[in-house]
Scaffold this motif. Structure first.
Motif, mmCIF file in Angstrom:
data_model
loop_
_atom_site.group_PDB
_atom_site.id
_atom_site.type_symbol
_atom_site.label_atom_id
_atom_site.label_comp_id
_atom_site.label_asym_id
_atom_site.label_seq_id
_atom_site.Cartn_x
_atom_site.Cartn_y
_atom_site.Cartn_z
ATOM 1 N N ASP A 114 0.850 -1.261 -0.096
ATOM 2 C CA ASP A 114 -0.132 0.181 -0.023
ATOM 3 C C ASP A 114 0.875 1.129 -0.264
ATOM 4 O OD1 ASP A 114 -2.306 1.423 -0.148
ATOM 5 O OD2 ASP A 114 -2.580 1.515 2.107
ATOM 6 N N TYR A 115 0.514 2.301 -0.521
ATOM 7 C CA TYR A 115 1.046 3.642 -0.628
ATOM 8 C C TYR A 115 0.169 4.588 -0.103
ATOM 9 C CZ TYR A 115 -1.901 4.614 -4.846
ATOM 10 O OH TYR A 115 -2.901 4.642 -5.679
ATOM 11 N N GLY A 116 0.867 5.680 0.286
ATOM 12 C CA GLY A 116 0.164 6.886 0.927
ATOM 13 C C GLY A 116 0.438 8.085 -0.100
ATOM 14 N N ILE A 117 -0.411 8.937 -0.134
ATOM 15 C CA ILE A 117 -0.315 10.455 -0.947
ATOM 16 C C ILE A 117 -0.218 11.432 0.051
ATOM 17 C CG2 ILE A 117 -1.152 11.704 -2.667
ATOM 18 C CD1 ILE A 117 -2.525 9.521 -4.018
ATOM 19 N N PHE A 118 1.024 12.257 -0.201
ATOM 20 C CA PHE A 118 1.055 13.610 0.905
ATOM 21 C C PHE A 118 1.065 14.802 -0.020
ATOM 22 C CE2 PHE A 118 3.985 16.525 2.734
ATOM 23 C CZ PHE A 118 3.648 16.253 4.192
ATOM 24 N N TYR A 119 0.204 15.505 0.602
ATOM 25 C CA TYR A 119 0.228 16.958 -0.232
ATOM 26 C C TYR A 119 0.716 18.202 0.565
ATOM 27 C CZ TYR A 119 -3.629 14.140 -1.916
ATOM 28 O OH TYR A 119 -4.279 13.058 -2.596
ATOM 29 N N VAL A 120 1.655 19.087 -0.274
ATOM 30 C CA VAL A 120 2.021 20.443 0.349
ATOM 31 C C VAL A 120 1.897 21.439 -0.320
ATOM 32 C CG1 VAL A 120 4.147 21.395 1.148
ATOM 33 C CG2 VAL A 120 4.058 18.980 1.274
ATOM 34 N N LEU A 121 0.933 22.539 0.199
ATOM 35 C CA LEU A 121 0.451 23.591 -0.594
ATOM 36 C C LEU A 121 1.195 24.931 0.091
ATOM 37 C CD1 LEU A 121 -1.405 24.946 -2.844
ATOM 38 C CD2 LEU A 121 -2.919 25.229 -0.600
ATOM 39 N N ASP A 122 1.763 25.752 -0.910
ATOM 40 C CA ASP A 122 2.560 26.971 -0.240
ATOM 41 C C ASP A 122 1.499 27.962 -0.109
ATOM 42 O OD1 ASP A 122 4.296 28.844 0.266
ATOM 43 O OD2 ASP A 122 5.412 28.864 -1.489
ATOM 44 N N LEU A 123 1.069 28.412 1.017
ATOM 45 C CA LEU A 123 0.230 29.530 1.231
ATOM 46 C C LEU A 123 0.762 30.859 1.396
ATOM 47 C CD1 LEU A 123 -1.796 27.869 4.292
ATOM 48 C CD2 LEU A 123 -2.456 27.808 1.686
ATOM 49 N N LYS A 124 2.055 30.976 1.405
ATOM 50 C CA LYS A 124 2.970 32.134 1.410
ATOM 51 C C LYS A 124 2.502 32.972 2.710
ATOM 52 C CE LYS A 124 3.969 32.134 -3.440
ATOM 53 N NZ LYS A 124 3.643 32.836 -4.913
ATOM 54 N N ARG A 125 2.125 34.369 2.530
ATOM 55 C CA ARG A 125 1.979 34.886 3.700
ATOM 56 C C ARG A 125 0.925 34.923 4.374
ATOM 57 N NH1 ARG A 125 5.686 39.355 4.582
ATOM 58 N NH2 ARG A 125 7.259 39.460 3.257
ATOM 59 N N ILE A 126 -0.325 34.249 3.372
ATOM 60 C CA ILE A 126 -1.603 34.141 4.024
ATOM 61 C C ILE A 126 -1.859 33.121 5.124
ATOM 62 C CG2 ILE A 126 -2.715 35.021 1.798
ATOM 63 C CD1 ILE A 126 -3.672 32.118 1.495
ATOM 64 N N ALA A 127 -0.745 32.245 5.186
ATOM 65 C CA ALA A 127 -0.762 31.219 6.234
ATOM 66 C C ALA A 127 -0.631 32.011 7.569
ATOM 67 C CB ALA A 127 0.584 30.348 6.028
#
Length: 660
Positions: A114-127
């Motif tokens: 089995d495999y897993g999927i990982f997500y990274v979203l750059d929010l920049k300054r709104i984070a």
């Protein structure tokens, strides 16, 4: 007065809020992290998009994606991506707000199967806006519940889907939003972001900075973990997969999808300096044009080409690189010396000197048996006459020094010979050529073609004579134009033909799976892969074209040679027997110097026996009933039936005869 104060108060609050936003977006110190630093180190694939929404729209609307989604197996593979697709469609405006911010998606093996999927979203300054986390609550309806927990100083949000009984885990790490349906991936990301591994790997950085950006996305492969991903689909060891994992480090591609649904990926690949020597030698030896398609049959399933400025230069580099492993190099030298002393030949003079700028491996759809693949090794000659002179000398030495007595056979003006040197090509060219052990060979145009089966050479000669070659195929010509003219390594596959080969050799269970998914395999009729040296890397191109499956079935079915049908069972009534009984199936003897060829019944008794000359039926032919009595008699001359042929019943009574 009161209204004025309220208005001034609201205005002051607005000014303060604007000042706060100005501080957040303009004046606050930049402490941004790169998205790649958040990717756990064991990623097999990493996908990067700077315009995720726009790219996803283009992919989702393509004929290729729509066709593949009809396939249950593919849908299972992309199940997690489908979840993101659903979220995207349900929250279109939110995602459009995030478009233009880089999105990374990585795939990791989380167990053997089995495999897993990982997500990274750059929010920049709104984070930095606390309102953002609050806004996430508004996306949830009664089907979801939100809970929070602390992991190593970071708040992890857990969004539980009551309907599917699955949980998505999210966390804000500085300017980045990370998410996954596998909690261990989110935790691994938090644990490593201060000391990132993949993002600071010098080999990855080298590829990353060279990859351009096309219309869709970038894809990176980390070969160290590719064999683990392969094991998800098969428990059988794969020498090919082991070799790829050992020899390559990273590949990076930028992808594009054109109007004709052709997927093109351009990028770079770096290789391991501690493993196999072949690629290192190729990288140092230049490149060449591909000319083997001039004789490669149109029914070629796989064409693997190695190109260089000259084979002599490649061979010199190959020997030089091997010296990095003294014990291996000593074994190689001892093998060459042993052959040279025994046969009194010079390998460099009698072989290396006449090999030109391309060698190739061909896997061909068999024109003889559906249960076998025809495989051939093709060496382009600098001068075909020089090649013949040197090979004739080697054959002369073999006859002097060994008991092997092989008489050359002429087939359609091409001489077929037998190179009886055990393990020679493995010793000369490496393990990938080890299957060519004591092969037959023939000179065709400006090429020397080797195969373990002389019938493979005959079929290549047939196709060459009748101009049924890749170079005469308009489909191959059009596809080949999508690549650079010269390369060091080039792989071409005709998927419909390759499918037929795979199906013929598969076991029962695999055949069922292949048959079920045939339409979703052959809809990519041609695929190609190219490596070209550039600095210390390989410039890499991958092209996959998609066509409607009905078009493929009509267009890419390679015409088989006409083979007479298997004779039907003999009628009980002898009056029903006609002259068609003398229509015999062809035979394919693998020993061209054999005097006879025969086949037996299951009980061990002879079914038929025929005399041979130069691999052709020539002389008496006798066929027997299962009880051992003669069934049919006649004669051949140079593979053609001649004279009077007779057919008998089991009691020996003559039933019918025919004059040829």
């Amino acid at each position: 007065m009161t209204k004025k104060r309220i208005l001034l108060g609201l205005l002051a609050l607005l000014v303060l809020y604007l000042c706060y936003l100005a501080y957040i977006f303009i004046l606050s110190p930049k402490t941004n992290l790169q998205s790649i630093y958040l990717i756990p180190k064991d990623a097999v694939f990493v996908i990067e998009s700077e315009k995720p929404v726009e790219s996803w729209k283009k992919i989702g609307k393509s004929e290729t994606w729509q066709h593949l989604q009809k396939n249950g197996y593919f849908a299972e593979l992309t199940e997690n991506i489908q979840k993101v697709d659903t979220v995207f469609n349900n929250n279109h405006r939110l995602f459009e707000f995030f478009d233009g911010r880089s999105l990374f998606i990585s795939i990791h093996m989380i167990s053997k199967k089995d495999y897993g999927i990982f997500y990274v979203l750059d929010l920049k300054r709104i984070a930095k806006l606390k309102l953002l986390k609050t806004y996430l609550n508004t996306l949830l309806n009664d089907n979801f519940t939100l809970s929070k927990r602390n992991y190593h100083g970071h708040e992890v949000l857990e969004v539980y889907d009551r309907r599917n009984k699955e949980t998505m885990y999210l966390a804000f790490v500085k300017n980045q939003l990370v998410a996954s349906y596998t909690h261990t991936l989110v935790e691994a990301s938090i644990d490593q972001y201060l000391e990132p591994v993949l993002g600071r790997n010098l080999d990855f950085i080298e590829v990353n900075k060279r990859v351009g950006y096309e219309d869709l996305f970038r894809l990176y492969l980390q070969y160290d973990f590719l064999d683990d991903y392969y094991k998800r689909f098969s428990d059988k060891p794969s020498e090919w997969m082991d070799r790829v994992s050992e020899n390559f480090l990273f590949s990076g591609f930028s992808f594009d999808l054109d109007r004709n649904n052709t997927i093109t990926a351009n990028g770079f690949t770096n290789i391991s300096s501690t493993n196999h020597h072949y690629l290192t030698a190729l990288q140092k030896s230049g490149e060449s044009k591909r000319n083997v398609p001039k004789i490669a049959p149109e029914r070629t399933a796989l064409y693997l080409s190695y190109g260089f400025d000259s084979f002599s230069e490649f061979y010199k580099n190959f020997e030089m690189v091997q010296q990095n492993n003294p014990s291996e190099f000593q074994e190689y030298q001892e093998g060459i010396t042993k052959v040279e002393k025994f046969l009194k030949i010079d390998v460099k003079e009698n072989f290396v000197s006449w090999i030109g700028d391309e060698i190739a491996l061909l896997q061909i759809q068999s024109s003889i048996s559906k249960g076998k693949n025809d495989v051939a090794l093709v060496l382009k000659a600098t001068d075909i006459d020089d090649a013949k002179t040197n090979l004739d000398f080697v054959l002369k030495q073999i006859k002097k020094k060994t008991p092997v007595k092989f008489k050359a056979v002429t087939y359609k003006e091409h001489e077929i010979n037998f190179l009886s040197i055990k393990g020679f090509f493995k010793m000369l060219l490496g393990n990938r050529f080890k299957e060519f052990d004591k092969p037959y060979f023939a000179l065709i145009d400006e090429y020397v073609v080797f195969s373990n089966n002389p019938n493979t050479l005959k079929s290549i000669i047939d196709d060459f004579k009748e101009e049924r070659t890749l170079s005469n195929s308009q489909d191959f010509q059009d596809f080949d134009k999508k690549f650079e003219d010269e390369s060091s390594l080039f792989v071409y596959s005709n998927i419909p033909v390759l499918y037929n080969n795979m199906y013929a050799l598969a076991d029962g269970n695999t055949k069922q799976k292949l048959k079920k998914n045939k339409d979703f395999i052959i809809c990519f009729p041609q695929t190609g892969f190219q490596l070209t040296p550039e600095d210390d890397l390989f410039k890499t191109r991958l092209v996959v074209n998609y066509e409607d499956v009905d078009t493929v079935k009509a267009k890419y079915q390679i015409q088989q040679k006409t083979v007479p049908p298997k004779p039907k069972s003999i009628p009980k009534n002898n009056n029903e027997i006609t002259e068609a009984i003398f229509d015999l199936r062809p035979i394919y003897p693998t020993d061209l110097n054999a005097k006879t060829f025969s086949r037996n019944y299951g009980n061990g008794k002879i079914r038929f026996e025929v005399e041979l000359k130069d691999g052709l039926k020539h002389g008496r032919y006798t066929q027997y009933h299962p009880n051992g009595t003669e069934k049919m008699t006649g004669r051949f001359r140079k593979d053609v039936q001649v004279g009077t042929w007779r057919y008998f019943d089991q009691s020996g009574e003559l039933i019918i005869k025919k004059r040829f």
